[in-house]
Design a protein around this motif. Structure first.
Motif, PDB file in Angstrom:
ATOM      1  N   PRO A  69      -5.410  -3.500  -0.952  1.00  0.00           N
ATOM      2  CA  PRO A  69      -6.629  -2.949  -0.355  1.00  0.00           C
ATOM      3  C   PRO A  69      -7.922  -3.498  -0.960  1.00  0.00           C
ATOM      4  O   PRO A  69      -8.964  -2.868  -0.890  1.00  0.00           O
ATOM      5  CB  PRO A  69      -6.487  -1.450  -0.634  1.00  0.00           C
ATOM      6  N   THR A  70      -7.880  -4.699  -1.527  1.00  0.00           N
ATOM      7  CA  THR A  70      -9.051  -5.257  -2.194  1.00  0.00           C
ATOM      8  C   THR A  70     -10.267  -5.291  -1.272  1.00  0.00           C
ATOM      9  O   THR A  70     -11.365  -4.946  -1.691  1.00  0.00           O
ATOM     10  CB  THR A  70      -8.761  -6.668  -2.734  1.00  0.00           C
ATOM     11  N   TYR A  71     -10.098  -5.668  -0.024  1.00  0.00           N
ATOM     12  CA  TYR A  71     -11.233  -5.739   0.896  1.00  0.00           C
ATOM     13  C   TYR A  71     -11.419  -4.450   1.679  1.00  0.00           C
ATOM     14  O   TYR A  71     -12.541  -4.036   1.947  1.00  0.00           O
ATOM     15  CB  TYR A  71     -11.077  -6.932   1.842  1.00  0.00           C
ATOM     16  N   ALA A  72     -10.333  -3.789   2.031  1.00  0.00           N
ATOM     17  CA  ALA A  72     -10.423  -2.546   2.802  1.00  0.00           C
ATOM     18  C   ALA A  72     -10.744  -1.342   1.917  1.00  0.00           C
ATOM     19  O   ALA A  72     -11.109  -0.298   2.425  1.00  0.00           O
ATOM     20  CB  ALA A  72      -9.108  -2.301   3.542  1.00  0.00           C
ATOM     21  N   VAL A  73     -10.579  -1.440   0.632  1.00  0.00           N
ATOM     22  CA  VAL A  73     -10.772  -0.409  -0.388  1.00  0.00           C
ATOM     23  C   VAL A  73      -9.622   0.591  -0.409  1.00  0.00           C
ATOM     24  O   VAL A  73      -9.183   1.000  -1.468  1.00  0.00           O
ATOM     25  CB  VAL A  73     -12.135   0.314  -0.294  1.00  0.00           C
ATOM     26  N   VAL A  74      -9.106   0.985   0.759  1.00  0.00           N
ATOM     27  CA  VAL A  74      -7.987   1.931   0.784  1.00  0.00           C
ATOM     28  C   VAL A  74      -7.020   1.548   1.900  1.00  0.00           C
ATOM     29  O   VAL A  74      -7.435   1.140   2.982  1.00  0.00           O
ATOM     30  CB  VAL A  74      -8.466   3.395   0.950  1.00  0.00           C
ATOM     31  N   GLU A  75      -5.731   1.655   1.604  1.00  0.00           N
ATOM     32  CA  GLU A  75      -4.668   1.483   2.597  1.00  0.00           C
ATOM     33  C   GLU A  75      -3.858   2.773   2.614  1.00  0.00           C
ATOM     34  O   GLU A  75      -3.289   3.159   1.596  1.00  0.00           O
ATOM     35  CB  GLU A  75      -3.754   0.302   2.241  1.00  0.00           C
ATOM     36  N   PRO A  76      -3.834   3.470   3.759  1.00  0.00           N
ATOM     37  CA  PRO A  76      -3.058   4.709   3.851  1.00  0.00           C
ATOM     38  C   PRO A  76      -1.635   4.442   4.357  1.00  0.00           C
ATOM     39  O   PRO A  76      -1.402   3.507   5.126  1.00  0.00           O
ATOM     40  CB  PRO A  76      -3.845   5.524   4.878  1.00  0.00           C
ATOM     41  N   TYR A  77      -0.706   5.274   3.913  1.00  0.00           N
ATOM     42  CA  TYR A  77       0.682   5.206   4.345  1.00  0.00           C
ATOM     43  C   TYR A  77       1.186   6.623   4.543  1.00  0.00           C
ATOM     44  O   TYR A  77       0.698   7.556   3.900  1.00  0.00           O
ATOM     45  CB  TYR A  77       1.570   4.522   3.293  1.00  0.00           C
ATOM     46  N   ALA A  78       2.177   6.787   5.383  1.00  0.00           N
ATOM     47  CA  ALA A  78       2.855   8.069   5.563  1.00  0.00           C
ATOM     48  C   ALA A  78       4.341   7.776   5.714  1.00  0.00           C
ATOM     49  O   ALA A  78       4.722   6.937   6.538  1.00  0.00           O
ATOM     50  CB  ALA A  78       2.320   8.807   6.784  1.00  0.00           C
ATOM     51  N   VAL A  79       5.162   8.420   4.896  1.00  0.00           N
ATOM     52  CA  VAL A  79       6.602   8.202   4.960  1.00  0.00           C
ATOM     53  C   VAL A  79       7.322   9.543   4.967  1.00  0.00           C
ATOM     54  O   VAL A  79       6.866  10.511   4.358  1.00  0.00           O
ATOM     55  CB  VAL A  79       7.125   7.341   3.781  1.00  0.00           C
ATOM     56  N   ASP A  80       8.436   9.577   5.691  1.00  0.00           N
ATOM     57  CA  ASP A  80       9.307  10.749   5.657  1.00  0.00           C
ATOM     58  C   ASP A  80      10.240  10.563   4.474  1.00  0.00           C
ATOM     59  O   ASP A  80      10.995   9.589   4.422  1.00  0.00           O
ATOM     60  CB  ASP A  80      10.095  10.880   6.960  1.00  0.00           C
ATOM     61  N   VAL A  81      10.158  11.473   3.532  1.00  0.00           N
ATOM     62  CA  VAL A  81      10.951  11.372   2.318  1.00  0.00           C
ATOM     63  C   VAL A  81      12.118  12.349   2.404  1.00  0.00           C
ATOM     64  O   VAL A  81      11.908  13.553   2.545  1.00  0.00           O
ATOM     65  CB  VAL A  81      10.091  11.673   1.069  1.00  0.00           C
ATOM     66  N   PRO A  82      13.361  11.826   2.331  1.00  0.00           N
ATOM     67  CA  PRO A  82      14.513  12.721   2.345  1.00  0.00           C
ATOM     68  C   PRO A  82      14.420  13.719   1.192  1.00  0.00           C
ATOM     69  O   PRO A  82      14.056  13.369   0.076  1.00  0.00           O
ATOM     70  CB  PRO A  82      15.709  11.782   2.150  1.00  0.00           C
ATOM     71  N   GLY A  83      14.711  14.970   1.490  1.00  0.00           N
ATOM     72  CA  GLY A  83      14.673  16.001   0.461  1.00  0.00           C
ATOM     73  C   GLY A  83      13.314  16.657   0.329  1.00  0.00           C
ATOM     74  O   GLY A  83      13.202  17.769  -0.164  1.00  0.00           O
ATOM     75  N   LEU A  84      12.252  15.987   0.777  1.00  0.00           N
ATOM     76  CA  LEU A  84      10.920  16.567   0.699  1.00  0.00           C
ATOM     77  C   LEU A  84      10.690  17.509   1.877  1.00  0.00           C
ATOM     78  O   LEU A  84       9.971  18.489   1.764  1.00  0.00           O
ATOM     79  CB  LEU A  84       9.852  15.465   0.669  1.00  0.00           C
ATOM     80  N   GLY A  85      11.325  17.190   3.013  1.00  0.00           N
ATOM     81  CA  GLY A  85      11.212  18.050   4.183  1.00  0.00           C
ATOM     82  C   GLY A  85       9.916  17.885   4.945  1.00  0.00           C
ATOM     83  O   GLY A  85       9.625  18.660   5.843  1.00  0.00           O
ATOM     84  N   SER A  86       9.127  16.896   4.595  1.00  0.00           N
ATOM     85  CA  SER A  86       7.884  16.648   5.313  1.00  0.00           C
ATOM     86  C   SER A  86       7.464  15.201   5.094  1.00  0.00           C
ATOM     87  O   SER A  86       8.156  14.428   4.454  1.00  0.00           O
ATOM     88  CB  SER A  86       6.784  17.601   4.831  1.00  0.00           C
TER      89      SER A  86
END
Length: 164
Positions: A69-86
């Motif tokens: 993210p050097t130029y964008a400043v932030v890179e967002p991600y969203a992952v479904d994590v087994p066991g987390l339930g969300s």
């Protein structure tokens, strides 16, 4: 020194090569408190901060290309994590291009840092005092072509759990 009634924990480890970096990232990804942690990464250009983040994000289930993210400043991600339930929200920040710590405030990042999820911050010193205290700080120092010395500092109970 204590934080949240827990002693500050400092450890030093060695990453002999990128395989060791990947193994550490996989171990960290398995810790329950990773889903709501703030991790700061410090070190010179080329120390391996982004490489570590890429391995951590892959271990958490991020698919596809992981950009710096050097130029964008932030890179967002969203992952479904087994066991987390969300869904686990992850933000990878790189403040290298900040010229003034007030840019953090002007960018409107306060809400992201107050929300649940994993925050990974490269070049935290460029944001000055605006950042909340990290759970864990990884200070990466180049020792050779691939070898790194990493000083791990847990500032909170969550950071201590990450190092357990």
């Amino acid at each position: 020194m204590t934080v949240e009634n827990h002693p500050l924990i400092v450890k030093s480890i060695a990453w002999q090569d990128e395989t060791a970096t990947q193994a550490f990232a996989q171990t960290l990804a398995s810790r329950p408190s990773i889903g709501n942690a703030m991790i700061e990464l410090s070190g010179d250009l080329g120390a391996g901060k982004t490489t570590f983040v890429r391995h951590l994000l892959k271990a958490l289930g991020v698919q596809g290309r992981i950009k710096s993210p050097t130029y964008a400043v932030v890179e967002p991600y969203a992952v479904d994590v087994p066991g987390l339930g969300s869904t686990l929200n992850i933000w990878h920040f790189d403040f290298y291009r900040f010229n003034d710590p007030r840019e953090w405030e002007e960018a409107g990042f306060r809400d992201i840092f107050a929300s649940p999820g994993l925050k990974l911050v490269e070049w935290p010193e460029k944001a000055g005092k605006h950042l909340p205290k990290p759970d864990l700080l990884l200070a990466i120092e180049v020792q050779g072509n691939e070898s790194r010395t990493v000083t791990l500092t847990a500032h909170t109970a969550a950071g201590k759990e990450l190092l357990a």
